[in-house]
Scaffold this motif. Structure first.
Motif, mmCIF file in Angstrom:
data_model
loop_
_atom_site.group_PDB
_atom_site.id
_atom_site.type_symbol
_atom_site.label_atom_id
_atom_site.label_comp_id
_atom_site.label_asym_id
_atom_site.label_seq_id
_atom_site.Cartn_x
_atom_site.Cartn_y
_atom_site.Cartn_z
ATOM 1 N N VAL A 103 0.872 -1.181 0.000
ATOM 2 C CA VAL A 103 0.000 0.000 0.000
ATOM 3 C C VAL A 103 0.910 1.232 0.000
ATOM 4 O O VAL A 103 1.607 1.493 0.979
ATOM 5 C CB VAL A 103 -0.911 0.023 1.246
ATOM 6 C CG1 VAL A 103 -1.786 1.257 1.256
ATOM 7 C CG2 VAL A 103 -1.753 -1.235 1.316
ATOM 8 N N TYR A 104 0.911 1.948 -1.113
ATOM 9 C CA TYR A 104 1.752 3.140 -1.222
ATOM 10 C C TYR A 104 1.280 3.990 -2.389
ATOM 11 O O TYR A 104 0.507 3.539 -3.228
ATOM 12 C CB TYR A 104 3.226 2.773 -1.405
ATOM 13 C CG TYR A 104 3.505 2.067 -2.713
ATOM 14 C CD1 TYR A 104 3.928 2.781 -3.824
ATOM 15 C CD2 TYR A 104 3.342 0.695 -2.836
ATOM 16 C CE1 TYR A 104 4.178 2.151 -5.033
ATOM 17 C CE2 TYR A 104 3.586 0.052 -4.043
ATOM 18 C CZ TYR A 104 4.003 0.783 -5.122
ATOM 19 O OH TYR A 104 4.243 0.156 -6.315
ATOM 20 N N ASP A 105 1.737 5.238 -2.411
ATOM 21 C CA ASP A 105 1.486 6.116 -3.549
ATOM 22 C C ASP A 105 2.646 7.110 -3.649
ATOM 23 O O ASP A 105 3.627 6.998 -2.931
ATOM 24 C CB ASP A 105 0.125 6.814 -3.449
ATOM 25 C CG ASP A 105 0.009 7.751 -2.268
ATOM 26 O OD1 ASP A 105 1.048 8.189 -1.717
ATOM 27 O OD2 ASP A 105 -1.119 8.062 -1.874
ATOM 28 N N HIS A 156 3.012 9.970 -2.563
ATOM 29 C CA HIS A 156 3.215 10.785 -1.369
ATOM 30 C C HIS A 156 3.722 9.978 -0.172
ATOM 31 O O HIS A 156 3.916 10.543 0.901
ATOM 32 C CB HIS A 156 1.917 11.499 -0.995
ATOM 33 C CG HIS A 156 1.372 12.327 -2.114
ATOM 34 N ND1 HIS A 156 1.949 13.505 -2.523
ATOM 35 C CD2 HIS A 156 0.311 12.119 -2.929
ATOM 36 C CE1 HIS A 156 1.267 14.010 -3.544
ATOM 37 N NE2 HIS A 156 0.264 13.174 -3.808
ATOM 38 N N SER A 157 3.933 8.700 -0.345
ATOM 39 C CA SER A 157 4.398 7.855 0.762
ATOM 40 C C SER A 157 5.785 8.290 1.212
ATOM 41 O O SER A 157 6.653 8.593 0.400
ATOM 42 C CB SER A 157 4.439 6.388 0.327
ATOM 43 O OG SER A 157 3.152 5.933 0.016
ATOM 44 N N GLU A 158 5.973 8.335 2.539
ATOM 45 C CA GLU A 158 7.257 8.733 3.104
ATOM 46 C C GLU A 158 7.838 7.693 4.052
ATOM 47 O O GLU A 158 9.016 7.756 4.388
ATOM 48 C CB GLU A 158 7.105 10.053 3.865
ATOM 49 C CG GLU A 158 6.713 11.212 2.968
ATOM 50 C CD GLU A 158 6.575 12.508 3.741
ATOM 51 O OE1 GLU A 158 7.023 12.578 4.897
ATOM 52 O OE2 GLU A 158 6.016 13.458 3.185
ATOM 53 N N ILE A 159 7.022 6.773 4.519
ATOM 54 C CA ILE A 159 7.470 5.781 5.495
ATOM 55 C C ILE A 159 7.242 4.394 4.920
ATOM 56 O O ILE A 159 6.188 4.107 4.363
ATOM 57 C CB ILE A 159 6.699 5.934 6.823
ATOM 58 C CG1 ILE A 159 6.991 7.295 7.436
ATOM 59 C CG2 ILE A 159 7.064 4.813 7.795
ATOM 60 C CD1 ILE A 159 6.148 7.613 8.640
ATOM 61 N N LEU A 160 8.233 3.546 5.088
ATOM 62 C CA LEU A 160 8.140 2.174 4.625
ATOM 63 C C LEU A 160 8.169 1.260 5.846
ATOM 64 O O LEU A 160 9.091 1.314 6.650
ATOM 65 C CB LEU A 160 9.315 1.838 3.703
ATOM 66 C CG LEU A 160 9.433 0.403 3.221
ATOM 67 C CD1 LEU A 160 8.228 0.030 2.358
ATOM 68 C CD2 LEU A 160 10.722 0.209 2.468
ATOM 69 N N ILE A 161 7.136 0.452 5.994
ATOM 70 C CA ILE A 161 7.079 -0.519 7.083
ATOM 71 C C ILE A 161 7.305 -1.888 6.472
ATOM 72 O O ILE A 161 6.535 -2.327 5.611
ATOM 73 C CB ILE A 161 5.723 -0.471 7.808
ATOM 74 C CG1 ILE A 161 5.503 0.915 8.409
ATOM 75 C CG2 ILE A 161 5.656 -1.563 8.866
ATOM 76 C CD1 ILE A 161 4.131 1.115 9.001
ATOM 77 N N LEU A 162 8.362 -2.542 6.900
ATOM 78 C CA LEU A 162 8.695 -3.859 6.375
ATOM 79 C C LEU A 162 8.304 -4.919 7.384
ATOM 80 O O LEU A 162 8.518 -4.756 8.584
ATOM 81 C CB LEU A 162 10.197 -3.969 6.090
ATOM 82 C CG LEU A 162 10.739 -3.031 5.026
ATOM 83 C CD1 LEU A 162 12.246 -3.157 4.936
ATOM 84 C CD2 LEU A 162 10.104 -3.325 3.685
ATOM 85 N N GLY A 163 7.750 -5.990 6.908
ATOM 86 C CA GLY A 163 7.408 -7.111 7.776
ATOM 87 C C GLY A 163 8.088 -8.359 7.266
ATOM 88 O O GLY A 163 8.754 -8.363 6.237
#
Length: 64
Positions: A13-15, A17-24
């Motif tokens: 889920v991103y576009d 304007h995304s600034e934060i990446l949450i990795l799992g």
């Protein structure tokens, strides 16, 4: 233990304007049992997100 094939059904889920990446990582066996990512009650993911956004901790899958 037999190897398992696990399909990741959660798309990124991103576009623009995304600034934060949450990795799992791979979902835990407990999360797979519940059929929901970060589903184990001891997992801190939802508590951390709630704190970051100053929101109550979601309790149900619908709230999450």
């Amino acid at each position: 233990m037999e190897p398992q094939y696990i399909e990741h059904t959660l798309d990124p889920v991103y576009d623009a304007h995304s600034e934060i990446l949450i990795l799992g990582t791979m979902p835990s066996p407990k999360s797979r049992q519940t059929g929901f990512y970060y589903g184990h009650p001891q997992n801190r993911f939802w508590k951390v997100l709630a704190a970051v956004f100053n929101e109550p901790v979601p309790e149900t899958i619908g709230e999450k």
